[in-house]
Design a protein around this motif. Structure first.
Motif, mmCIF file in Angstrom:
data_model
loop_
_atom_site.group_PDB
_atom_site.id
_atom_site.type_symbol
_atom_site.label_atom_id
_atom_site.label_comp_id
_atom_site.label_asym_id
_atom_site.label_seq_id
_atom_site.Cartn_x
_atom_site.Cartn_y
_atom_site.Cartn_z
ATOM 1 N N ILE A 295 -31.267 13.704 40.236
ATOM 2 C CA ILE A 295 -32.716 13.604 40.458
ATOM 3 C C ILE A 295 -33.318 15.002 40.406
ATOM 4 N N PHE A 296 -32.636 15.949 41.006
ATOM 5 C CA PHE A 296 -33.151 17.306 41.090
ATOM 6 C C PHE A 296 -33.246 17.990 39.720
ATOM 7 N N ILE A 297 -32.257 17.762 38.866
ATOM 8 C CA ILE A 297 -32.256 18.480 37.585
ATOM 9 C C ILE A 297 -33.086 17.792 36.496
ATOM 10 N N SER A 298 -33.358 16.499 36.672
ATOM 11 C CA SER A 298 -34.008 15.779 35.562
ATOM 12 C C SER A 298 -35.435 15.325 35.887
ATOM 13 N N THR A 299 -35.968 15.763 37.009
ATOM 14 C CA THR A 299 -37.329 15.384 37.385
ATOM 15 C C THR A 299 -38.230 16.617 37.285
ATOM 16 N N PRO A 300 -39.428 16.466 36.710
ATOM 17 C CA PRO A 300 -40.321 17.636 36.615
ATOM 18 C C PRO A 300 -40.591 18.252 37.992
ATOM 19 N N MET A 432 -37.261 22.860 34.341
ATOM 20 C CA MET A 432 -37.172 24.301 34.053
ATOM 21 C C MET A 432 -36.206 25.034 34.978
ATOM 22 N N LEU A 433 -35.945 24.452 36.151
ATOM 23 C CA LEU A 433 -35.075 25.138 37.109
ATOM 24 C C LEU A 433 -33.596 24.985 36.762
ATOM 25 N N THR A 434 -33.298 24.061 35.851
ATOM 26 C CA THR A 434 -31.888 23.774 35.552
ATOM 27 C C THR A 434 -31.318 24.783 34.553
#
Lengths: 549, 89
Positions: A295-300, A432-434
């Motif tokens: 969820i954290f890596i694939s959500t804007p 963008m954080l990933t």
């Protein structure tokens, strides 16, 4: 922007028309999902069954003919795996017959548009549910924009025939649950039961609707209304079971036995390994961090920020209610008024489903698409936060108010730009954080959306070759995509078995493996091949092509 | 009564989560290791490893040390003589 020619209430129509036009313009850009062939056969299998059941001879004959022609040695036998819902597959099969769609590209693209149409209906109900709760047109529209601008949902809304349809019905069922909160009458309960049944037939996850309905009825039991509430609980259960049998032909014969057979089949689905952070796991024994990390890596980022803030405020409010429960009080223990009850319904179900998936070993694979319906809860909770902020903004100075709104729209714009960058692979989105290292340590193109692009490139690259041999160094049936090529190019492509990869001209890999690649070198690229090209989007490797030296 | 039910329910949920994060987690890890032991890829890995070792072994001039060779020789002679005895009976 309000004058005698324009009214603010037109905004919603403009936005919905814009979304429809976007859908119409881009639905044929998307690749083809590995599951589409199976769902086509599921549609014709049940269409044939229904036609025979009602003695519709011509339709039975047509559907039988279509079903017989759906072949593929990697295709799961429909007679055994016939447990899927019909709510999407049968209407799609009927449209295919009605419009006499004979070319694979045509009937699959029709399905792509149909999924988008289902999603579009979901968006309308999402607007209605947010308007029902917050009573603000603008807030409901922001929610709709956020759901539409959820890249993985948008990308999947053009080819994911299961999870997007389920998301839509989760939204519609929740809307009817909200209606029962507003007006606890039989009409609303019947509609809630109907959509609960449809959702359950798509995914068994949806049993949370009847369960939470019962829990919420019990939580609001009082001496003066308990008979009515108990009657309504019984009424809901009975109508839900009746609707479930009616809309799920699997249950028309030997109902109980057929229903139990569904659970037997569940265990047989997907026995492969799942790549997660460079390690391979059984899909039933994934680390607890699997769902939160995905969820954290694939959500804007915007979605994440407003969700976390909204979740904290909502949880704090209900925790406060919980620790202040007294044995005798006028108000309900957990909510004050219908709006809080609706919020509690969302929070309760989100936490229960989220923890249930993590701790009850629910099978997850192909990223977290099976749990994509959680986006409904995530965005609802985010909108709850925006509502609070908007109320607070009324009391602060104008410049601060403007800055906050500007930052919000900047984030929306940024998300829209990134959606364009990923087009037509929004289903494989990372925020963008990933870091790129993380993107390439999980499953990316798990449904092979890029395969048709690769095949078309190969055809263009080899105009004079009569046969191009292609090996696949991934757990992926590329052969299913050949029928989607131009008829003159179909005979040009020959897919070789994995063991004969070294004899092929090209090797295609999307990095998906059913076995631990660190131990079993089944998909190792032979030494006589070198990397020919790759498709990389935003640092994530979508596919790689190797060519014989 | 109502408060009692809430307390029981909350305690149950907290206990369940705690169990899953501690004992449940350890059990899951052990289960995963056992499942992996007889998994197809592990069998393939062991096969590959044996192949690799045999390959490397054949490349060497001497496979076993003279001491081991003597020991093996004596062991084989001993077995041979016992088998002969058995056949002569």
């Amino acid at each position: 922007m309000e004058n005698k020619f324009y009214n603010k209430s037109y905004n919603k129509f403009l936005i919905f028309i814009l979304f429809f036009v976007i859908g119409l313009a881009i639905y044929d850009d998307y690749g083809f999902n590995i599951d589409e062939k199976f769902h086509r056969s599921n549609g014709f299998y049940w269409l044939n069954y229904i036609a025979e059941f009602f003695n519709l001879e011509q339709l039975a004959h047509l559907s039988k003919e279509k079903l017989i022609n759906i072949k593929g040695f990697t295709l799961s036998p429909i007679e055994h795996f016939n447990k899927y819902a019909i709510i999407f597959d049968v209407p799609a099969a009927i449209i295919e017959v009605l419009f006499k769609l004979e070319l694979p590209v045509d009937y699959y693209q029709m399905r792509h548009f149909l999924v988008f149409f289902y999603f579009y209906v979901g968006l309308i109900f999402f607007y209605k549910i947010l308007f029902n709760r917050f009573k603000k047109d603008s807030l409901a529209l922001i929610g709709v924009v956020l759901l539409f601008l959820t890249p993985r949902i948008l990308g999947d809304s053009f080819q994911n025939l299961k999870d997007i349809v389920f998301l839509t019905f989760v939204i519609i069922t929740s809307f009817w649950y909200f209606k029962t909160i507003d007006n606890f009458n039989k009409r609303n309960i019947i509609l809630f039961s109907l959509f609960s049944a449809i959702s359950i037939s798509i995914r068994m996850f949806a049993v949370f609707f009847p369960i939470s309905f019962i829990i919420f009825c019990l939580l609001s039991l009082k001496n003066e209304n308990y008979k009515k509430k108990i009657n309504h609980i019984v009424f809901h259960i009975i109508t839900c079971v009746i609707f479930l049998i009616l809309i799920w032909p699997l249950l028309w014969e030997n109902t109980l036995e057929s229903f139990l057979s569904y659970f037997e089949i569940l265990g047989q689905y997907f026995g492969a390994k799942v790549l997660f952070l460079n390690n391979y796991y059984n899909s039933t024994a994934l680390p607890y961090s699997y769902l939160p990390v995905w969820i954290f890596i694939s959500t804007p980022i915007l979605h994440l920020i407003i969700f976390f803030l909204g979740f904290s405020i909502m949880s704090a409010r209900f925790f406060g209610r919980f620790i202040n429960i007294k044995s005798n009080q006028i108000y309900n223990d957990f909510w004050r008024g219908t709006n809080e009850k609706k919020d509690f319904f969302i929070l309760f179900n989100f936490i229960a489903i989220f923890l249930g998936i993590i701790f009850l070993n629910i099978k997850l694979y192909n990223s977290w698409r099976i749990a994509y319906f959680l986006y409904f809860f995530i965005i609802y909770i985010g909108i709850f936060y925006i509502n609070i902020i908007l109320i607070k903004l009324k009391n602060i100075n104008l410049s601060y108010n403007f800055i906050l709104k500007f930052i919000f729209f900047l984030f929306i714009l940024l998300t829209a730009i990134r959606i364009i960058i990923y087009h037509p692979y929004q289903s494989l989105y990372f925020n963008m954080l990933t870091p790129n290292k993380i993107k390439n340590s999980v499953e990316v193109d798990y449904t092979g959306l890029s395969a048709i692009r690769f095949l078309n490139d190969i055809v263009v690259e080899n105009p004079n070759k009569s046969v191009v041999k292609i090996g696949v160094a991934s757990w992926y049936p590329l052969s299913r995509m050949i029928e989607l090529l131009d008829s003159k190019d179909i005979s040009k492509i020959e897919i070789v078995s994995n063991k004969k990869n070294s004899s092929s001209d090209y090797i295609y890999t999307i990095g998906i493996s059913e076995v631990d690649k660190n131990l079993y070198k089944k998909y190792e690229i032979p030494i006589n091949f070198t990397k020919h090209k790759e498709l990389v989007i935003d640092g994530a490797i979508i596919y790689e092509v190797y060519k014989k030296k | 009564m109502k408060l009692f039910i809430y307390k029981i329910f909350t305690a149950f949920i907290l206990f369940f989560i705690l169990y899953k994060l501690t004992i449940g987690h350890t059990i899951r890890l052990v289960e995963e290791k056992i499942t992996n032991l007889n998994s197809k890829e592990n069998v393939e890995y062991i096969k590959d490893k044996i192949r690799e070792e045999i390959k490397n072994g054949t490349k060497k001039e001497t496979l076993i040390s003279s001491e081991d060779a003597k020991l093996l020789n004596n062991f084989l002679i001993k077995i041979q003589s016992e088998l002969k005895k058995l056949n002569n009976k």
